[in-house]
Design a protein around this motif. Sequence first.
Motif, PDB file in Angstrom:
ATOM      1  N   GLN A 171      45.820 -47.667 -23.351  1.00  0.00           N
ATOM      2  CA  GLN A 171      46.011 -48.918 -24.103  1.00  0.00           C
ATOM      3  C   GLN A 171      46.821 -48.678 -25.371  1.00  0.00           C
ATOM      4  OE1 GLN A 171      42.397 -51.102 -24.697  1.00  0.00           O
ATOM      5  NE2 GLN A 171      43.405 -52.789 -25.746  1.00  0.00           N
ATOM      6  N   GLU A 172      46.595 -47.555 -26.004  1.00  0.00           N
ATOM      7  CA  GLU A 172      47.353 -47.223 -27.213  1.00  0.00           C
ATOM      8  C   GLU A 172      48.840 -47.049 -26.900  1.00  0.00           C
ATOM      9  OE1 GLU A 172      47.749 -43.207 -29.853  1.00  0.00           O
ATOM     10  OE2 GLU A 172      45.696 -43.943 -29.530  1.00  0.00           O
ATOM     11  N   LYS A 173      49.140 -46.471 -25.750  1.00  0.00           N
ATOM     12  CA  LYS A 173      50.534 -46.182 -25.396  1.00  0.00           C
ATOM     13  C   LYS A 173      51.266 -47.414 -24.857  1.00  0.00           C
ATOM     14  CE  LYS A 173      51.350 -42.097 -23.383  1.00  0.00           C
ATOM     15  NZ  LYS A 173      51.943 -41.146 -24.341  1.00  0.00           N
ATOM     16  N   ARG A 174      50.555 -48.244 -24.077  1.00  0.00           N
ATOM     17  CA  ARG A 174      51.211 -49.453 -23.543  1.00  0.00           C
ATOM     18  C   ARG A 174      50.148 -50.402 -23.020  1.00  0.00           C
ATOM     19  NH1 ARG A 174      54.331 -48.413 -18.569  1.00  0.00           N
ATOM     20  NH2 ARG A 174      53.112 -49.958 -17.424  1.00  0.00           N
ATOM     21  N   TYR A 175      50.156 -51.626 -23.535  1.00  0.00           N
ATOM     22  CA  TYR A 175      49.132 -52.579 -23.144  1.00  0.00           C
ATOM     23  C   TYR A 175      49.779 -53.803 -22.512  1.00  0.00           C
ATOM     24  CZ  TYR A 175      44.864 -55.387 -23.344  1.00  0.00           C
ATOM     25  OH  TYR A 175      43.777 -56.152 -23.018  1.00  0.00           O
ATOM     26  N   ASP A 176      49.945 -53.735 -21.205  1.00  0.00           N
ATOM     27  CA  ASP A 176      50.515 -54.852 -20.457  1.00  0.00           C
ATOM     28  C   ASP A 176      50.151 -54.666 -18.989  1.00  0.00           C
ATOM     29  OD1 ASP A 176      52.145 -52.779 -19.573  1.00  0.00           O
ATOM     30  OD2 ASP A 176      53.970 -53.508 -20.520  1.00  0.00           O
ATOM     31  N   GLY A 177      50.746 -55.466 -18.132  1.00  0.00           N
ATOM     32  CA  GLY A 177      50.612 -55.294 -16.696  1.00  0.00           C
ATOM     33  C   GLY A 177      49.188 -55.162 -16.199  1.00  0.00           C
ATOM     34  N   SER A 178      48.982 -54.216 -15.282  1.00  0.00           N
ATOM     35  CA  SER A 178      47.679 -54.085 -14.635  1.00  0.00           C
ATOM     36  C   SER A 178      46.592 -53.620 -15.600  1.00  0.00           C
ATOM     37  CB  SER A 178      47.767 -53.125 -13.449  1.00  0.00           C
ATOM     38  OG  SER A 178      48.163 -51.834 -13.865  1.00  0.00           O
ATOM     39  N   LEU A 179      46.959 -52.893 -16.661  1.00  0.00           N
ATOM     40  CA  LEU A 179      45.942 -52.485 -17.633  1.00  0.00           C
ATOM     41  C   LEU A 179      45.395 -53.700 -18.365  1.00  0.00           C
ATOM     42  CD1 LEU A 179      44.331 -50.293 -19.057  1.00  0.00           C
ATOM     43  CD2 LEU A 179      46.194 -50.103 -20.718  1.00  0.00           C
ATOM     44  N   ARG A 180      46.270 -54.597 -18.751  1.00  0.00           N
ATOM     45  CA  ARG A 180      45.795 -55.802 -19.429  1.00  0.00           C
ATOM     46  C   ARG A 180      44.984 -56.671 -18.470  1.00  0.00           C
ATOM     47  NH1 ARG A 180      48.732 -59.405 -24.034  1.00  0.00           N
ATOM     48  NH2 ARG A 180      46.823 -60.501 -24.618  1.00  0.00           N
ATOM     49  N   GLU A 181      45.427 -56.747 -17.220  1.00  0.00           N
ATOM     50  CA  GLU A 181      44.660 -57.515 -16.229  1.00  0.00           C
ATOM     51  C   GLU A 181      43.270 -56.913 -16.041  1.00  0.00           C
ATOM     52  OE1 GLU A 181      46.934 -57.661 -12.646  1.00  0.00           O
ATOM     53  OE2 GLU A 181      48.691 -58.531 -13.619  1.00  0.00           O
ATOM     54  N   LEU A 182      43.191 -55.577 -16.027  1.00  0.00           N
ATOM     55  CA  LEU A 182      41.899 -54.912 -15.913  1.00  0.00           C
ATOM     56  C   LEU A 182      41.016 -55.252 -17.106  1.00  0.00           C
ATOM     57  CD1 LEU A 182      39.919 -52.793 -14.700  1.00  0.00           C
ATOM     58  CD2 LEU A 182      41.148 -51.070 -16.041  1.00  0.00           C
ATOM     59  N   CYS A 183      41.566 -55.163 -18.307  1.00  0.00           N
ATOM     60  CA  CYS A 183      40.785 -55.468 -19.511  1.00  0.00           C
ATOM     61  C   CYS A 183      40.296 -56.914 -19.509  1.00  0.00           C
ATOM     62  CB  CYS A 183      41.623 -55.199 -20.765  1.00  0.00           C
ATOM     63  SG  CYS A 183      41.842 -53.453 -21.113  1.00  0.00           S
ATOM     64  N   GLN A 184      41.136 -57.827 -19.069  1.00  0.00           N
ATOM     65  CA  GLN A 184      40.749 -59.235 -19.023  1.00  0.00           C
ATOM     66  C   GLN A 184      39.617 -59.439 -18.018  1.00  0.00           C
ATOM     67  OE1 GLN A 184      44.611 -60.897 -18.139  1.00  0.00           O
ATOM     68  NE2 GLN A 184      45.059 -61.328 -20.296  1.00  0.00           N
ATOM     69  N   HIS A 185      39.697 -58.747 -16.885  1.00  0.00           N
ATOM     70  CA  HIS A 185      38.646 -58.891 -15.877  1.00  0.00           C
ATOM     71  C   HIS A 185      37.333 -58.293 -16.378  1.00  0.00           C
ATOM     72  CE1 HIS A 185      37.231 -59.730 -11.824  1.00  0.00           C
ATOM     73  NE2 HIS A 185      36.651 -58.537 -11.830  1.00  0.00           N
ATOM     74  N   LEU A 186      37.404 -57.109 -16.984  1.00  0.00           N
ATOM     75  CA  LEU A 186      36.196 -56.496 -17.526  1.00  0.00           C
ATOM     76  C   LEU A 186      35.606 -57.332 -18.653  1.00  0.00           C
ATOM     77  CD1 LEU A 186      37.245 -52.725 -17.594  1.00  0.00           C
ATOM     78  CD2 LEU A 186      35.622 -53.810 -16.025  1.00  0.00           C
ATOM     79  N   ALA A 187      36.471 -57.912 -19.483  1.00  0.00           N
ATOM     80  CA  ALA A 187      35.988 -58.761 -20.577  1.00  0.00           C
ATOM     81  C   ALA A 187      35.230 -59.964 -20.033  1.00  0.00           C
ATOM     82  CB  ALA A 187      37.165 -59.209 -21.440  1.00  0.00           C
ATOM     83  N   MET A 188      35.720 -60.512 -18.924  1.00  0.00           N
ATOM     84  CA  MET A 188      35.029 -61.631 -18.285  1.00  0.00           C
ATOM     85  C   MET A 188      33.660 -61.197 -17.770  1.00  0.00           C
ATOM     86  SD  MET A 188      34.231 -62.825 -14.977  1.00  0.00           S
ATOM     87  CE  MET A 188      35.467 -62.090 -13.915  1.00  0.00           C
ATOM     88  N   LEU A 189      33.608 -60.029 -17.116  1.00  0.00           N
ATOM     89  CA  LEU A 189      32.346 -59.534 -16.571  1.00  0.00           C
ATOM     90  C   LEU A 189      31.357 -59.184 -17.678  1.00  0.00           C
ATOM     91  CD1 LEU A 189      33.631 -57.146 -13.744  1.00  0.00           C
ATOM     92  CD2 LEU A 189      32.496 -59.333 -13.416  1.00  0.00           C
ATOM     93  N   LEU A 190      31.869 -58.623 -18.774  1.00  0.00           N
ATOM     94  CA  LEU A 190      31.008 -58.163 -19.872  1.00  0.00           C
ATOM     95  C   LEU A 190      30.765 -59.233 -20.923  1.00  0.00           C
ATOM     96  CD1 LEU A 190      32.692 -54.654 -20.249  1.00  0.00           C
ATOM     97  CD2 LEU A 190      30.418 -55.101 -19.297  1.00  0.00           C
ATOM     98  N   ASP A 191      31.436 -60.378 -20.741  1.00  0.00           N
ATOM     99  CA  ASP A 191      31.284 -61.511 -21.666  1.00  0.00           C
ATOM    100  C   ASP A 191      31.592 -61.088 -23.103  1.00  0.00           C
ATOM    101  OD1 ASP A 191      30.772 -64.111 -22.466  1.00  0.00           O
ATOM    102  OD2 ASP A 191      28.618 -63.786 -22.705  1.00  0.00           O
ATOM    103  N   CYS A 192      32.794 -60.535 -23.284  1.00  0.00           N
ATOM    104  CA  CYS A 192      33.219 -60.077 -24.609  1.00  0.00           C
ATOM    105  C   CYS A 192      34.722 -60.274 -24.751  1.00  0.00           C
ATOM    106  CB  CYS A 192      32.854 -58.605 -24.811  1.00  0.00           C
ATOM    107  SG  CYS A 192      33.801 -57.454 -23.787  1.00  0.00           S
TER     108      CYS A 192
END
Length: 371
Positions: free
Chosen positions: A283-304
């Motif tokens: 995330q520090e090196k590049r935050y876009d694409g599938s990494l951002r999609e992963l974070c958005q999905h985890l945020a939804m699951l973790l409610d954060c």
Amino acid sequence: MQSFKISPHIHLAASCGEFCQEFQVGEGDLLFASRRTQEHYLQGLGQGAIRVDYRDFGTGEPTDKMVEGIAAALAGQEYKRVIAIGGGTILDVAKLFALQQLLPIDRLFQQEIQPRKKCELVLVPTTCGTGSEMTNISILSLTSLSTKMGLDHDALYADHAVLIPELLQGLPDKAFGASAIDALIHAMESFTSPRATAFTQMFSLQAMDWIIRGFQDMAAQGKAAREKHLEKFLLASAYAGIAFGNAGCAAVHALSYPLGAAKHVPHGEANAVMLLPVYRLYQEKRYDGSLRELCQHLAMLLDCPETTVWSRLEELLSVILNWKKLSGYGVTEAELADFAAVVMTKQKRLMANNYVTLTRADVDRIYKELC
């Protein structure tokens, strides 16, 4: 051009008894199973099969020496089918015995011997982590090279993968937690792999959903709450196996292998140590694409919020499994350079699947921060 493959026929059985009856386990079979599995689930079943308990040949993660010992014990015995009931160690070892030639084992894993299948292979997992029943990969610690290596070849695919939730009952908490977190990491790494496709990501996302929902229930109600999720955890492991079998794992696994090989840390636990540092660096090196999609999905699951997803995930996972700093496993700072060298020279297969390129300096940094 993208491709996607599911090779084994997948079966869901209610019990070991049903499986043994349907598959007529017995004469002509080479049956890998621990004594615990044999005593708890195979009493009176599989009569006439040649039985192997890998613990007679070593402990912990699978090694070249273990395989060589089993091969020596089986010399001269004939079998028409290999059946393995067990965790990742047993499944990964059993795959090799369905090949025409497996020795010398170091030459096989360094691709100097072409793998060729000689008999039918049936894999039955007793943990919910490795997904080995769905993949064409066998992982061994090669003692001569002081690291783990993976052999990746279609000859290692099972003909049948049999899922039996009953086999997860009674799994110790630590073993359960380590294996389930391993499956979560398979799902995450395959999702952000450059080889990911719409098909693999579909399996990755569903695996993540089942695992995190199960973990949340365990965090709220106690670890015994896992019992009502056993089928979902087992399916999640298989789904994640399908995903990473096509898209691959990456730096989390690559960095964990020297730790597992040198300090005999269980595979899932070693992966848990590396997970968050690797993804925070991505995330520090590049935050876009599938990494951002992963974070958005985890945020939804973790409610954060996305911004706190890694700390929330760490909080949840630490309820399921306790892990340590590298120093807690006996790793010294003097060993870190050797670990990093092994990653950069022996784990290129995995490092090629990183979300972004990680340099030797990046690997050194992660290890030093963890020590």
